[in-house]
Design a protein around this motif. Structure first.
Motif, PDB file in Angstrom:
ATOM      1  N   ASN A  64       0.547   3.577   6.884  1.00 37.66           N
ATOM      2  CA  ASN A  64       0.761   4.736   6.013  1.00 37.66           C
ATOM      3  C   ASN A  64       0.553   6.068   6.716  1.00 37.66           C
TER       4      ASN A  64
ATOM      5  N   SER B 205       0.849  -1.202   0.000  1.00 38.15           N
ATOM      6  CA  SER B 205       0.000   0.000   0.000  1.00 38.15           C
ATOM      7  C   SER B 205       0.876   1.240   0.000  1.00 38.15           C
TER       8      SER B 205
ATOM      9  N   THR C 107      -3.966   6.031  -2.163  1.00 36.29           N
ATOM     10  CA  THR C 107      -3.628   4.627  -1.947  1.00 36.29           C
ATOM     11  C   THR C 107      -4.913   3.795  -1.964  1.00 36.29           C
TER      12      THR C 107
END
Length: 980
Positions: free
Chosen positions: A960, A863, A892
Motif C-alpha cells: 500500500n 488491504s 486500512t
C-alpha cells in the motif's frame, strides 16, 4: 464547462472537466482527429501556429476561441457566440474521447473520464507514468510493485483500479493495446507493466472506470487507461532532471529530447529519453535498517546467520562468544552473539534484513517517432513507434542454506544423538559484494502502428485502417545455489559423509567447529549457477474503422456512427530454466508455459441525439478467441449510455454495460510450475488424531511442494456494470461532477482451493464419498503421499492445482471531481482541482458454497484503500508557477486485524491512521525558451502509517505504501526554435 485560457489572451492550460491540454507555443491541434470535411481536415493538418497564421490564413486569436469552444464541450456554441465566431467553426468541435469511437463535441459524455495532462504530471511532482496512475483515487487496490523484490515480477509496476486484479484494467497506447508483461503476477496471471512508458512522449492519460468491453474488447472490466502520445511538437525541447532522496540512495538523472518538424508536406514528431535510477536498500532507512526497529520489542533479535538448533527441544546450541567474535566482520561488522528469548544464543546479525532493496537499480533508454504524410486533400498515411530498452536489478535479500533440504531442514546428528538443524545465511563479504545475488532483468518493448486514414471522396464517411503490433521481451538472470553442489560442498566442509538414515532423516557426524567458518567468494561461487530465462509476449492486429458524424438527422441533431472490424493474434512464452522446474536449485521453484491465440471482433456504436436535451449512446461488440491447440470462446458485449442536458450548464448521465475478459494466457497455457505451501492433512487428522480439533491437530500445517498447471477449458470472465452521475458547469471557471459506479463479476478465475481439495481427498479415502467416482479419482490423483511402509507413512508430499471459473466479485463506489479557476489583477491566476473516490462495497465469493467475503472489513483477503482523495492548487503570476498537490489515503487495517480474520488469535485488531502526503513544485520561466523547476515529493517526509502489529520486515505494508521518504528534483527545460 470550466476551461482555462478561454479569455482574450492566447491559448492557456485546461483545468476544465475534459482536462484536454493545449500548451502555449506547443500545440495547434495535436489531440484532434480528422472529422470528415476537407476544410476541417486541412485545419487539422495545419497544426502549428505559424502555418495557421501564415499560409493557412487563420488568425491565431480566432483559433484560440475555436479551441476554447471545443474544450468547453456541450456549452461550446454559447461561448462561440460570445466571441463572435462563425457557426461553421463548429466543424472543429469534434474530438476522439476515451470511451467512444465517434468524434464529438461533448467531452463529458455518458462515461465519466478522468484526464491527466503532461503538465499535471510535471507540476504535481510525479516522476513517471506509474507514479501518476498509482496516485489516482480510482487506484484503490494493493499491488506487488517494484518495492516487492521477493516476488515473481520485481521490476514491474501494475495498478489496481477499483481494488480489482491488475489484469482487469485494459491499458492502451493511443487506443491500441499494449503487450502483457511476460512474467506472471503472483506467479499466476498476466498484466500490463507501466514502467515501460516514458513520460517524455506522453500528452495526457485518460482513465475511464467500469466496463468498456463494448468499445475496446477483453479485459476492460475495472476500466480503461488510455495513454495518449504526443502528435505535434513545435520546435525542439531539451529537458534535464536530476534528483535525490533526503535520507540517501535513489539518486536519479533523466535526459529528454523532443521535437517536431515538417518533412516535405508531412509532419514528424520525435523524442528520446534516457534515465538512470540508483537503488535504495533497507539499511539506508533508519526506520527499518535492522531488526531493532521491529515494533514488537520481544522480536528485536538478529537473523540467525549461523544457527545450530535442537529440533526435539526447540533450543539453540550456544556457539560461545569467541566463535561469534570470529565472524564479527560479516554484514558490515554487525554479526554478534545474539539471544532469542526461549531459544538461546546464536551468531546473528540484526542488520541482515536491511540488505534487501526497496527501490530497484534501473537504466532505461526510450525512443519515439510519429510521422504523418498527407495523401491528397483528405487522406493521410501515418506511422508511430515507441520503443524502450531497460536494465533493472533488484535484491531480494540474502541467500541461505540448511542441512536436510528434503527432510524439512532436519538431520540426525550421530555425535549428539539428536535431530538438529544447521543453517547458514551468506553475508555480502562471503559472496563477493552486495550486488552479486541481484536479479537482473533486461527488457525490450515496443508499440508500433502504421496505416491510412481519411475520407471517402466528398462523403461524410471517414476511415482508419492500420496494423498495430506490441511486444515485450525479458532476459532474466540471477545467481542461485544448485541443490546437489551446495549439499556436496557442506558435506566436505563440515557434515562429512552421510552415514545412513534414521526414521527417514539423513545421519551425519558433523564437525561443528568447521561449521562456524565464513566462506570465501570463490567457495560461494563454486556451488552457484546462473539461472537464465528469456520470456516474451506480443500482440498484433489489423484494424479497420468507419465513422460518420452525420449519418442522418434526429430531432436533436445528426446521428453519429462508428464500426470496427479487427483481427489479431497474441503470444506468450515463459520458458523458465528447466533446471528450476526440475528442482535442481536449492529451495527455488518457478513458472513456465507458452501459447498462442487468435481473435476476431466486430464493434458498432451509435450516438443518437433523441432531442435537444437527450442523447443516447449505444454500442455492441462481438469477440471470438481461438486458443491454438486448445479451445475457443466468444462473447457479445454491449453498452447503453444516456446524456440528459436540461440546461446548458447541467449534464445528468447514466450507463449500463456488459464486459468480459478472455482467460489469461497463463491461466490457459501454463505448464507445470512449482510453489511451496502448507496444508491441513484432514485424512491423517481423522485417522491418527480423531478426537483432536482440527486447529490443534499435529498435521494442520504440513509443508508441501505444490505443482500448478493451466486449464485449457477455461471460459471467459463476464461482468456487468452500471452507473450514473451529474456534471454541473455554471461558467467557464467552475465545474463539479459526482458519479456512482457498480461492477459485478461472474465466472472469475481462481486457483482450485487446496483446503477444499484436502477435505475432498480425505472424504474419498475415508469412504464418505465413492472412491471410484470421477470426483474422487481426480482428487486422489492430485494429492501425493508417501507409501504405507515409508519412514513417515501417508505423509503428504505434493499437491496439484489449476485455475477454475467459479468465483464472483462485486464492487461499487462514488467518484467526484471539482475544478475552479479565478484570476486577480494584482495577485495573478489561481486554479484548484480535486478528486475523490470512496468504495461503498466490495465483496467476493470464491466458491458457490463459500461465505461472501466483505473485502472492506475482512482485511486478511484485501488491504485496499476504502477511500482516496487528492487536491491540487496552482498559482501563476508572470514567469512563476507554483503547485501544491496533496493526497489522502483512507485508513486500512493493521496486521493484527488481518491475522484475526484469518482465524488466528491476535490482540489489537484496529485500523492504521490515514496517510497524507504533499508534493510541491516551483517553476520559473526566464523567457519563452528557458525554464527551471524545483520539486519536492513527500514534502513533510511522511513515513507509512505506524503499525505496531506489523512485525515482519520491513515493518510496514509495502503493498500500500512506500518508505522512500522525501525527494528533491531539479528540472531544466530549454526550447530551441519553433514559435513562442
Amino acid at each position: 464547462m470550466g476551461v482555462d485560457g478561454c479569455s482574450d489572451s492566447a491559448i492557456g492550460t485546461s483545468v476544465g472537466p475534459s482536462r484536454i491540454h493545449a500548451l502555449e507555443g506547443d500545440v495547434g491541434f495535436r489531440q484532434f482527429e480528422k472529422i470528415g470535411s476537407a476544410r476541417s481536415f486541412a485545419l487539422r493538418r495545419g497544426n502549428r501556429p505559424s502555418k495557421l497564421s501564415g499560409s493557412r490564413g487563420v488568425n491565431k486569436k480566432i483559433l484560440s476561441a475555436a479551441i476554447c469552444a471545443i474544450l468547453v464541450g456541450p456549452f461550446g456554441a454559447a461561448l462561440a457566440q460570445d466571441t463572435g465566431q462563425e457557426s461553421d467553426a463548429q466543424e472543429l468541435d469534434r474530438v476522439i474521447v476515451t470511451g467512444s469511437l465517434i468524434p464529438q463535441t461533448e467531452l463529458e459524455i455518458a462515461t465519466p473520464v478522468i484526464s491527466i495532462t503532461a503538465e499535471d504530471i510535471k507540476r504535481q511532482g510525479f516522476k513517471d507514468v506509474y507514479d501518476v496512475l498509482r496516485a489516482q483515487p480510482l487506484a484503490t487496490g494493493s499491488v506487488q510493485d517494484s518495492q516487492f523484490s521477493g516476488g515473481f515480477t520485481p521490476g514491474a509496476e501494475p495498478i489496481s483500479l477499483l481494488g480489482l486484479d491488475p489484469g482487469f484494467t485494459l491499458v492502451l497506447i493511443d487506443g491500441r493495446p499494449m503487450a502483457d508483461y511476460p512474467l506472471l503476477y503472483n506467479g499466476q496471471s498476466n498484466f500490463v507493466d507501466l514502467s515501460s512508458v516514458p513520460t517524455a512522449m506522453v500528452e495526457r492519460i485518460d482513465i475511464a472506470p467500469g466496463n468498456q468491453s463494448a468499445i475496446y474488447g477483453s479485459s476492460a472490466i475495472a476500466g480503461v487507461v488510455n495513454i495518449i502520445l504526443k502528435k505535434r511538437i513545435d520546435g525542439t525541447n531539451l529537458n534535464f532532471r536530476f534528483g535525490s532522496y533526503d535520507e540517501g540512495g535513489g539518486e536519479s538523472i533523466r535526459y529528454q529530447l523532443t521535437g517536431g518538424q515538417s518533412v516535405g508536406s508531412g509532419d514528424l514528431t520525435y523524442g528520446v529519453q534516457a534515465s538512470r535510477q540508483d537503488p535504495i536498500f533497507g539499511f539506508q532507512r533508519n526506520d527499518f535498517d535492522s531488526t531493532n526497529d521491529n515494533p514488537n520489542s520481544a522480536l528485536q533479535y538478529g537473523s540467525r546467520t549461523f544457527l545450530r538448533l535442537s529440533a526435539t527441544q526447540a533450543i539453540y546450541h550456544d556457539p560461545g562468544q569467541a566463535t561469534c567474535d570470529g565472524l564479527g566482520n560479516l554484514f558490515n561488522g554487525s554479526t554478534i552473539r545474539d539471544f532469542r528469548p526461549n531459544r538461546g544464543f546464536y551468531c546473528g546479525s540484526r542488520a541482515e534484513p536491511g540488505y534487501t532493496s526497496i527501490m530497484n537499480d534501473e537504466r532505461s533508454l526510450s525512443g519515439y517517432v510519429n510521422l504523418t504524410v498527407p495523401m491528397g486533400d483528405s487522406n493521410d498515411f501515418y506511422a508511430t513507434l515507441l520503443a524502450n530498452h531497460n536494465k533493472m536489478e533488484s535484491n531480494s535479500g540474502s541467500r541461505f542454506w540448511a542441512a536436510g533440504v528434503d527432510t524439512g531442514q532436519i538431520i540426525f546428528n550421530q555425535t549428539s544423538g539428536d535431530f538438529e538443524t544447521f543453517q547458514h545465511i551468506f553475508a555480502p563479504e562471503e559472496i563477493g559484494g552486495i550486488d552479486v545475488n541481484n536479479e537482473r532483468n533486461t527488457s525490450d518493448s515496443y508499440n508500433l502502428a502504421a496505416g491510412f486514414r481519411g475520407t471517402f471522396g466528398e462523403s461524410s464517411w471517414d476511415y482508419d485502417a492500420y496494423y498495430a503490433r506490441a511486444a515485450y521481451d525479458i532476459k532474466n538472470r540471477q545467481l542461485w545455489p544448485l541443490k546437489a553442489e551446495v549439499e556436496n560442498f557442506f558435506r566436505e566442509q563440515f557434515l562429512g559423509p552421510q552415514l545412513g538414515e534414521y526414521y527417514g532423516y539423513p545421519v551425519y557426524a558433523p564437525d561443528v567447529d568447521a561449521f562456524y567458518q565464513a566462506l570465501t567468494p570463490e567457495q560461494y561461487r563454486s556451488f552457484n549457477s546462473e539461472i537464465r530465462s528469456d520470456s516474451s509476449t506480443w500482440t498484433h492486429n489489423l484494424n479497420f474503422q468507419l465513422t460518420n458524424t452525420n449519418l442522418f438527422n434526429l430531432p436533436g441533431g445528426p446521428v453519429g456512427f462508428a464500426a470496427v472490424l479487427q483481427a489479431g493474434e497474441q503470444s506468450w512464452e515463459n520458458p523458465t530454466d528447466q533446471r528450476v522446474v526440475n528442482g535442481l536449485f536449492w529451495g527455488l521453484t518457478g513458472t513456465q508455459g507458452a501459447g498462442k491465440r487468435t481473435n476476431e471482433a466486430l464493434a458498432i456504436e451509435f450516438r443518437l441525439p433523441v432531442f435537444s436535451m437527450l442523447t443516447a449512446n449505444v454500442s455492441g461488440r462481438y469477440d471470438q478467441y481461438h486458443n491454438k491447440g486448445v479451445n475457443s470462446d466468444s462473447d457479445f458485449t454491449y453498452k447503453v449510455g444516456l446524456e440528459f442536458r436540461p440546461v446548458e450548464s447541467l449534464l445528468v448521465r447514466g450507463n449500463y454495460a456488459t464486459a468480459f475478459k478472455a482467460p489469461d494466457m497463463a491461466y490457459v497455457f501454463a505448464g507445470d510450475s512449482g510453489f511451496f505451501t502448507s496444508v491441513t492433512d484432514y485424512y491423517r487428522c481423522a485417522t491418527e488424531e480423531p478426537t483432536t480439533p482440527i486447529d490443534d491437530c499435529t498435521f494442520s500445517g504440513e509443508g508441501v511442494f505444490g505443482t500448478r498447471r493451466g486449464a485449457p477449458d477455461l471460459e471467459s470472465i463476464t461482468a456487468t456494470s452500471w452507473g450514473g452521475g451529474v456534471v454541473w458547469a455554471p461558467n467557464a471557471n467552475f465545474d463539479v461532477s459526482v458519479d456512482y459506479y457498480r461492477v459485478d463479476i461472474d465466472n472469475k478465475v481462481n486457483d482450485l482451493s487446496l483446503d477444499s481439495l484436502m477435505q475432498l481427498e480425505a472424504a474419498c479415502r475415508l469412504g464418505q464419498l465413492d472412491p471410484g467416482s470421477p470426483t474422487c479419482v481426480d482428487a486422489l490423483a492430485r494429492i501425493g503421499r508417501s507409501g504405507p511402509n515409508a519412514p513417515v507413512p501417508n505423509q503428504v508430499n505434493t499437491v496439484l492445482t489449476n485455475p477454475i471459473n467459479v468465483s464472483k466479485e462485486e464492487v461499487s463506489g462514488i467518484t467526484a471531481k471539482l475544478n475552479y479557476r479565478w484570476e486577480t489583477e494584482r495577485w495573478g491566476r489561481f486554479s484548484l482541482s480535486s478528486s475523490y473516490n470512496v468504495t461503498l462495497d466490495h465483496e467476493s465469493q470464491q466458491y458457490p458454497d463459500d461465505p461472501v467475503l466483505d473485502l472492506l472489513n475482512e482485511p486478511f483477503f484485501s488491504s485496499e484503500f476504502p477511500n482516496i482523495g487528492s487536491l491540487s492548487v496552482t498559482w501563476e503570476k508572470g514567469g512563476w508557477t507554483t503547485t501544491l498537490y496533496g493526497a489522502r489515503y483512507g485508513r486500512t487495517p493493521n496486521f493484527a486485524a488481518q491475522l484475526t480474520t484469518a482465524g488466528y488469535t491476535a490482540a489489537g485488531a484496529e485500523k492504521v491512521d490515514a496517510h497524507v502526503t504533499f508534493n510541491g513544485s516551483v517553476d520559473y520561466r526566464f523567457n519563452d525558451d528557458v525554464s527551471l523547476s524545483f520539486t519536492v515529493n513527500n514534502l513533510l517526509n511522511e513515513d507509512p502509517p505506524h503499525d505496531r502489529s506489523w512485525t515482519s520486515y520491513p515493518y510496514y505494508n509495502g503493498f500500500n505504501y512506500n518508505a522512500f521518504g522525501r525527494s528533491f528534483l531539479v528540472e531544466v527545460n530549454w526550447k530551441l526554435g519553433g514559435n513562442q
